[in-house]
Write a protein that holds these residues in place. Structure first.
Motif, PDB file in Angstrom:
ATOM      1  N   ALA A 112       0.851  -1.185   0.000  1.00 18.29           N
ATOM      2  CA  ALA A 112       0.000   0.000   0.000  1.00 18.29           C
ATOM      3  C   ALA A 112       0.889   1.238   0.000  1.00 18.29           C
ATOM      4  N   PHE A 113       0.639   2.140  -0.923  1.00 20.44           N
ATOM      5  CA  PHE A 113       1.285   3.453  -0.942  1.00 20.44           C
ATOM      6  C   PHE A 113       0.212   4.434  -0.494  1.00 20.44           C
ATOM      7  N   LEU A 154       3.557  -1.345   3.917  1.00 16.23           N
ATOM      8  CA  LEU A 154       3.082   0.020   3.709  1.00 16.23           C
ATOM      9  C   LEU A 154       4.261   0.911   3.358  1.00 16.23           C
ATOM     10  N   LEU A 155       4.065   1.787   2.363  1.00 16.72           N
ATOM     11  CA  LEU A 155       5.069   2.781   2.034  1.00 16.72           C
ATOM     12  C   LEU A 155       4.425   4.161   2.062  1.00 16.72           C
ATOM     13  N   PRO A 201       5.902  -4.633   7.771  1.00 18.19           N
ATOM     14  CA  PRO A 201       6.913  -3.603   7.535  1.00 18.19           C
ATOM     15  C   PRO A 201       6.322  -2.320   6.968  1.00 18.19           C
ATOM     16  N   VAL A 202       6.946  -1.221   7.397  1.00 13.10           N
ATOM     17  CA  VAL A 202       6.539   0.110   6.958  1.00 13.10           C
ATOM     18  C   VAL A 202       7.786   0.867   6.526  1.00 13.10           C
ATOM     19  N   ALA A 203       7.675   1.644   5.450  1.00 13.48           N
ATOM     20  CA  ALA A 203       8.763   2.490   4.970  1.00 13.48           C
ATOM     21  C   ALA A 203       8.228   3.906   4.796  1.00 13.48           C
ATOM     22  N   ALA A 204       9.015   4.893   5.246  1.00 20.21           N
ATOM     23  CA  ALA A 204       8.590   6.299   5.180  1.00 20.21           C
ATOM     24  C   ALA A 204       9.784   7.168   4.824  1.00 20.21           C
TER      25      ALA A 204
END
Length: 184
Positions: free
Chosen positions: A7-8, A73-74, A104-107
């Motif tokens: 998901a973006f 998630l990004l 995992p999440v990336a920001a």
């Protein structure tokens, strides 16, 4: 990456275009399936800094989906993007859902503002655009000035990065962590 669904999450307006398109392409090239999620249907307006850039079709809204439907998630940056998202309870809950599920999440860049609002940075080591340093520290995070920071905390992995110039490192770390999570 196989069939990894990422998901973006973006606001209807204010995404830094390269912070959306570059990681999106990295997910595609790794064989993943990126999906654009927002708070309403239609198109999201991206920017190149302060100049309008392209628009991108929203695939689904945060009210129609949840962390259960994705593997990761990004969060792209842009100043307006996370500022808008952190003011929407449904967007904040969507983000928190990934942490609750251990996904995992990336920001990147200013995106950690949304993480602060979701109350998920306490005890984590993160990086961001430098102007967020005090906000992140006040929220309980340890802020570092690095191209990319990968923080393993309990079942969660959080990948953060500072700015568009760091995208190569951000994309690589995010895709690596997304792949690890799916492989178990």
């Amino acid at each position: 990456m196989g069939t990894v669904r990422v998901a973006f999450l973006v606001a209807p307006e204010g995404i830094e275009q390269v912070e959306l398109t570059d990681p999106w392409q990295a997910v595609l090239e790794a064989g993943g399936t990126p999906r654009l999620v927002s708070t309403k249907h239609g198109h999201a307006q991206a920017f190149n800094h302060l100049d309008r850039a392209d628009t991108f079709k929203i695939d689904e809204t945060v009210d129609e989906t949840s962390a259960d439907d994705f593997d990761a998630l990004l969060l792209p940056g842009g100043v307006a993007n996370p500022d808008f998202l952190r003011m929407r309870d449904n967007a904040v809950a969507f983000v928190r859902g990934f942490f609750d599920a251990g996904k995992p999440v990336a920001a990147i860049c200013h995106a950690p503002w949304t993480l602060i609002e979701a109350e998920v940075v306490r005890g984590r080591t993160v990086t961001s655009w430098p102007s967020l340093k005090t906000d992140l520290r006040n929220a309980g995070a340890e802020w570092v000035d690095e191209k990319v920071q990968v923080c393993h905390s309990g079942p969660n992995v959080l990948v953060t990065s500072r700015k568009p110039a760091d995208l190569k490192f951000f994309d690589e770390a995010a895709v690596t962590e997304f792949e690890k999570a799916v492989k178990g």
